[in-house]
Scaffold this motif. Structure first.
Motif, PDB file in Angstrom:
ATOM      1  N   ILE A 163      -0.636  11.421   3.820  1.00  7.15           N
ATOM      2  CA  ILE A 163      -0.805   9.987   3.622  1.00  7.15           C
ATOM      3  C   ILE A 163      -0.943   9.726   2.121  1.00  7.15           C
ATOM      4  O   ILE A 163      -1.509  10.533   1.389  1.00  7.15           O
ATOM      5  CB  ILE A 163      -2.034   9.453   4.398  1.00  7.15           C
ATOM      6  CG1 ILE A 163      -2.052   7.917   4.383  1.00  7.15           C
ATOM      7  CG2 ILE A 163      -3.332  10.002   3.838  1.00  7.15           C
ATOM      8  CD1 ILE A 163      -3.141   7.317   5.261  1.00  7.15           C
ATOM      9  N   VAL A 164      -0.416   8.592   1.676  1.00  9.54           N
ATOM     10  CA  VAL A 164      -0.506   8.214   0.264  1.00  9.54           C
ATOM     11  C   VAL A 164      -1.072   6.802   0.171  1.00  9.54           C
ATOM     12  O   VAL A 164      -1.173   6.085   1.171  1.00  9.54           O
ATOM     13  CB  VAL A 164       0.872   8.293  -0.435  1.00  9.54           C
ATOM     14  CG1 VAL A 164       1.383   9.731  -0.433  1.00  9.54           C
ATOM     15  CG2 VAL A 164       1.889   7.366   0.232  1.00  9.54           C
ATOM     16  N   LEU A 165      -1.429   6.426  -1.039  1.00  8.76           N
ATOM     17  CA  LEU A 165      -2.044   5.110  -1.231  1.00  8.76           C
ATOM     18  C   LEU A 165      -1.168   3.975  -0.721  1.00  8.76           C
ATOM     19  O   LEU A 165      -1.673   2.958  -0.228  1.00  8.76           O
ATOM     20  CB  LEU A 165      -2.361   4.895  -2.712  1.00  8.76           C
ATOM     21  CG  LEU A 165      -3.716   5.404  -3.193  1.00  8.76           C
ATOM     22  CD1 LEU A 165      -3.793   5.342  -4.712  1.00  8.76           C
ATOM     23  CD2 LEU A 165      -4.838   4.583  -2.562  1.00  8.76           C
ATOM     24  N   SER A 166       0.136   4.138  -0.819  1.00 10.08           N
ATOM     25  CA  SER A 166       1.040   3.068  -0.362  1.00 10.08           C
ATOM     26  C   SER A 166       0.891   2.786   1.129  1.00 10.08           C
ATOM     27  O   SER A 166       1.160   1.667   1.584  1.00 10.08           O
ATOM     28  CB  SER A 166       2.490   3.433  -0.685  1.00 10.08           C
ATOM     29  OG  SER A 166       2.694   3.527  -2.076  1.00 10.08           O
ATOM     30  N   HIS A 167       0.476   3.802   1.896  1.00  8.52           N
ATOM     31  CA  HIS A 167       0.240   3.563   3.322  1.00  8.52           C
ATOM     32  C   HIS A 167      -0.908   2.576   3.526  1.00  8.52           C
ATOM     33  O   HIS A 167      -0.898   1.779   4.475  1.00  8.52           O
ATOM     34  CB  HIS A 167      -0.073   4.876   4.053  1.00  8.52           C
ATOM     35  CG  HIS A 167       1.116   5.754   4.261  1.00  8.52           C
ATOM     36  ND1 HIS A 167       1.312   6.914   3.545  1.00  8.52           N
ATOM     37  CD2 HIS A 167       2.179   5.639   5.102  1.00  8.52           C
ATOM     38  CE1 HIS A 167       2.435   7.490   3.945  1.00  8.52           C
ATOM     39  NE2 HIS A 167       2.989   6.730   4.880  1.00  8.52           N
ATOM     40  N   LEU A 168      -1.911   2.647   2.669  1.00  7.78           N
ATOM     41  CA  LEU A 168      -3.070   1.771   2.833  1.00  7.78           C
ATOM     42  C   LEU A 168      -2.707   0.303   2.663  1.00  7.78           C
ATOM     43  O   LEU A 168      -3.354  -0.572   3.250  1.00  7.78           O
ATOM     44  CB  LEU A 168      -4.178   2.143   1.835  1.00  7.78           C
ATOM     45  CG  LEU A 168      -4.776   3.551   1.940  1.00  7.78           C
ATOM     46  CD1 LEU A 168      -6.072   3.627   1.147  1.00  7.78           C
ATOM     47  CD2 LEU A 168      -5.012   3.967   3.381  1.00  7.78           C
ATOM     48  N   THR A 169      -1.680   0.034   1.865  1.00 12.08           N
ATOM     49  CA  THR A 169      -1.274  -1.354   1.675  1.00 12.08           C
ATOM     50  C   THR A 169      -0.685  -1.948   2.947  1.00 12.08           C
ATOM     51  O   THR A 169      -0.540  -3.173   3.057  1.00 12.08           O
ATOM     52  CB  THR A 169      -0.252  -1.475   0.538  1.00 12.08           C
ATOM     53  OG1 THR A 169       0.968  -0.805   0.907  1.00 12.08           O
ATOM     54  CG2 THR A 169      -0.801  -0.860  -0.745  1.00 12.08           C
ATOM     55  N   LYS A 170      -0.330  -1.087   3.908  1.00  7.68           N
ATOM     56  CA  LYS A 170       0.230  -1.555   5.174  1.00  7.68           C
ATOM     57  C   LYS A 170      -0.851  -1.821   6.228  1.00  7.68           C
ATOM     58  O   LYS A 170      -0.536  -2.258   7.337  1.00  7.68           O
ATOM     59  CB  LYS A 170       1.206  -0.517   5.729  1.00  7.68           C
ATOM     60  CG  LYS A 170       2.394  -0.197   4.821  1.00  7.68           C
ATOM     61  CD  LYS A 170       3.301  -1.406   4.695  1.00  7.68           C
ATOM     62  CE  LYS A 170       4.631  -1.063   4.062  1.00  7.68           C
ATOM     63  NZ  LYS A 170       5.547  -0.368   4.973  1.00  7.68           N
ATOM     64  N   LEU A 171      -2.102  -1.532   5.905  1.00 11.95           N
ATOM     65  CA  LEU A 171      -3.191  -1.698   6.873  1.00 11.95           C
ATOM     66  C   LEU A 171      -3.750  -3.116   6.787  1.00 11.95           C
ATOM     67  O   LEU A 171      -4.770  -3.365   6.153  1.00 11.95           O
ATOM     68  CB  LEU A 171      -4.301  -0.679   6.601  1.00 11.95           C
ATOM     69  CG  LEU A 171      -3.888   0.799   6.626  1.00 11.95           C
ATOM     70  CD1 LEU A 171      -5.073   1.686   6.303  1.00 11.95           C
ATOM     71  CD2 LEU A 171      -3.285   1.167   7.985  1.00 11.95           C
ATOM     72  N   ASP A 172      -3.072  -4.064   7.443  1.00 13.26           N
ATOM     73  CA  ASP A 172      -3.540  -5.441   7.370  1.00 13.26           C
ATOM     74  C   ASP A 172      -4.869  -5.588   8.108  1.00 13.26           C
ATOM     75  O   ASP A 172      -5.126  -4.951   9.144  1.00 13.26           O
ATOM     76  CB  ASP A 172      -2.498  -6.407   7.924  1.00 13.26           C
ATOM     77  CG  ASP A 172      -2.268  -6.238   9.411  1.00 13.26           C
ATOM     78  OD1 ASP A 172      -2.839  -7.016  10.184  1.00 13.26           O
ATOM     79  OD2 ASP A 172      -1.528  -5.305   9.802  1.00 13.26           O
ATOM     80  N   ILE A 173      -5.716  -6.438   7.570  1.00 18.71           N
ATOM     81  CA  ILE A 173      -7.095  -6.558   8.043  1.00 18.71           C
ATOM     82  C   ILE A 173      -7.173  -7.077   9.472  1.00 18.71           C
ATOM     83  O   ILE A 173      -7.983  -6.600  10.272  1.00 18.71           O
ATOM     84  CB  ILE A 173      -7.909  -7.472   7.097  1.00 18.71           C
ATOM     85  CG1 ILE A 173      -7.989  -6.855   5.702  1.00 18.71           C
ATOM     86  CG2 ILE A 173      -9.314  -7.700   7.657  1.00 18.71           C
ATOM     87  CD1 ILE A 173      -8.612  -5.476   5.670  1.00 18.71           C
ATOM     88  N   GLN A 174      -6.332  -8.036   9.825  1.00 18.73           N
ATOM     89  CA  GLN A 174      -6.393  -8.596  11.182  1.00 18.73           C
ATOM     90  C   GLN A 174      -6.103  -7.533  12.239  1.00 18.73           C
ATOM     91  O   GLN A 174      -6.817  -7.415  13.239  1.00 18.73           O
ATOM     92  CB  GLN A 174      -5.418  -9.756  11.340  1.00 18.73           C
ATOM     93  CG  GLN A 174      -5.491 -10.402  12.727  1.00 18.73           C
ATOM     94  CD  GLN A 174      -4.461 -11.508  12.898  1.00 18.73           C
ATOM     95  OE1 GLN A 174      -3.253 -11.252  12.916  1.00 18.73           O
ATOM     96  NE2 GLN A 174      -4.928 -12.736  13.006  1.00 18.73           N
ATOM     97  N   THR A 175      -5.049  -6.740  12.000  1.00 14.84           N
ATOM     98  CA  THR A 175      -4.716  -5.678  12.952  1.00 14.84           C
ATOM     99  C   THR A 175      -5.833  -4.650  13.023  1.00 14.84           C
ATOM    100  O   THR A 175      -6.202  -4.189  14.111  1.00 14.84           O
ATOM    101  CB  THR A 175      -3.394  -5.002  12.554  1.00 14.84           C
ATOM    102  OG1 THR A 175      -2.341  -5.963  12.596  1.00 14.84           O
ATOM    103  CG2 THR A 175      -3.055  -3.861  13.506  1.00 14.84           C
ATOM    104  N   MET A 176      -6.390  -4.287  11.873  1.00 17.24           N
ATOM    105  CA  MET A 176      -7.485  -3.322  11.854  1.00 17.24           C
ATOM    106  C   MET A 176      -8.691  -3.838  12.624  1.00 17.24           C
ATOM    107  O   MET A 176      -9.299  -3.107  13.425  1.00 17.24           O
ATOM    108  CB  MET A 176      -7.880  -3.003  10.410  1.00 17.24           C
ATOM    109  CG  MET A 176      -8.954  -1.922  10.285  1.00 17.24           C
ATOM    110  SD  MET A 176      -8.375  -0.289  10.852  1.00 17.24           S
ATOM    111  CE  MET A 176      -7.258   0.137   9.518  1.00 17.24           C
TER     112      MET A 176
END
Length: 307
Positions: A163-176
């Motif tokens: 996993i890389v930092l760019s993956h974290l940008t895909k973790l939208d708060i609503q879905t989480m």
């Protein structure tokens, strides 16, 4: 029988096999829950199976009052969270299954809990869709419960390899928020552990995203395992991991192919499951909305079952 064999056998776990488990649940208990269900005009009583009722009753430690609340919440969330519970089929391309592996493992923890394993299989952040990943995860866990029934407990392992930092940008708060709420409050399991494997150097940033949505009880059984660490061995035999993830199980590629085959082979299950939805117009009192769920109206019915 191994988890792999259970997943490939036709149909759901036979009820007589489920009742033979050491859960203390009886057909009389389920008949009592069924009688209550028949009095709820907004719930799809005709589509709720005895296994559904067993799962709800078991995950709430055989409390009728809590099981009623949690089953209602489970069905309500399945109705409201359309991003995850609508059109549950595998069609190409399907980002959730194309980019991630979600699979039960044949191993159990040292306490006898079932183990679920997740990881990336496509490492390009451009191809990662978190919402689709959540949808895929929930499809696999539904099938797993349909085939195996209850477990003494449920442990979720997330392998962060590559996993890389760019993956974290895909973790939208609503879905989480919605995913972690369903995992902790609405899923019909005894959630007893969350493990992050191969934690990257920016693990603190991932924790900043998810921590606001984790209950205190889950935080107490959240374990972070560093890259190259064997600390997971304290909880589960690492030999049970996929071969190319440090274990002796099937390869990651074979695990992925097998899970997709199982989901495709159980299309009829998902058709039937799509009927397990709430009719809010028939709910006694005020219909529920997502704003109600996350506005503090619901509160917390289900306690995480932590040993």
């Amino acid at each position: 029988m191994s988890t792999s064999s259970l997943l490939t056998r036709p149909g759901q776990i036979p009820l007589d096999e489920e009742y033979q488990k050491n859960t203390g649940i009886t057909p009389e208990d389920i008949a009592q829950l069924r009688a209550w269900l028949d009095t709820q005009p907004h719930l799809p009583a005709g589509h709720i199976t005895d296994l559904d009722l067993i799962l709800a009753y078991h995950c709430c430690n055989k409390s009728f009052a809590v099981a009623k609340e949690v089953l209602d919440l489970n069905l309500t969330l399945r109705t409201l969270f359309t991003n995850y519970f609508k059109n549950r089929t595998i069609e190409k391309p399907f980002p959730g299954f194309d980019s991630c592996l979600f699979t039960p493992l044949d191993i159990r923890t040292k306490s006898g809990q079932a183990v679920f394993y997740a990881r990336l299989i496509d490492y390009d952040p451009k191809n990662f869709n978190f919402c689709s990943a959540v949808k895929a995860y929930l499809m696999v866990t539904d099938i797993w419960q349909y085939k195996e029934g209850t477990w003494p407990g449920f442990v979720f392992m997330i392998d962060l390899d590559r996993i890389v930092l760019s993956h974290l940008t895909k973790l939208d708060i609503q879905t989480m928020q919605q995913f972690l709420y369903f995992l902790q409050e609405g899923m019909l399991v005894k959630l007893q552990g969350l493990h992050f494997l191969n934690a990257p150097s920016f693990m603190d940033k991932l924790m900043m995203i998810i921590k606001p949505f984790l209950k205190k009880e889950l935080m107490e059984v959240l374990h972070i395992h560093q890259i190259g660490s064997r600390s997971l061995e304290e909880f589960v035999p690492m030999a049970g991991l996929p071969k190319d993830a440090g274990g002796e199980f099937k390869t990651i590629e074979q695990c992925s192919k097998d899970i997709i085959a199982v989901v495709n082979a159980n299309a009829d299950y998902f058709i039937a499951e799509s009927n397990k939805r709430v009719v809010e117009a028939k709910r006694p009192g005020k219909p529920k909305t997502i704003s109600d769920i996350f506005g503090g109206v619901e509160g917390s019915f289900k306690k995480l079952d932590i040993d």
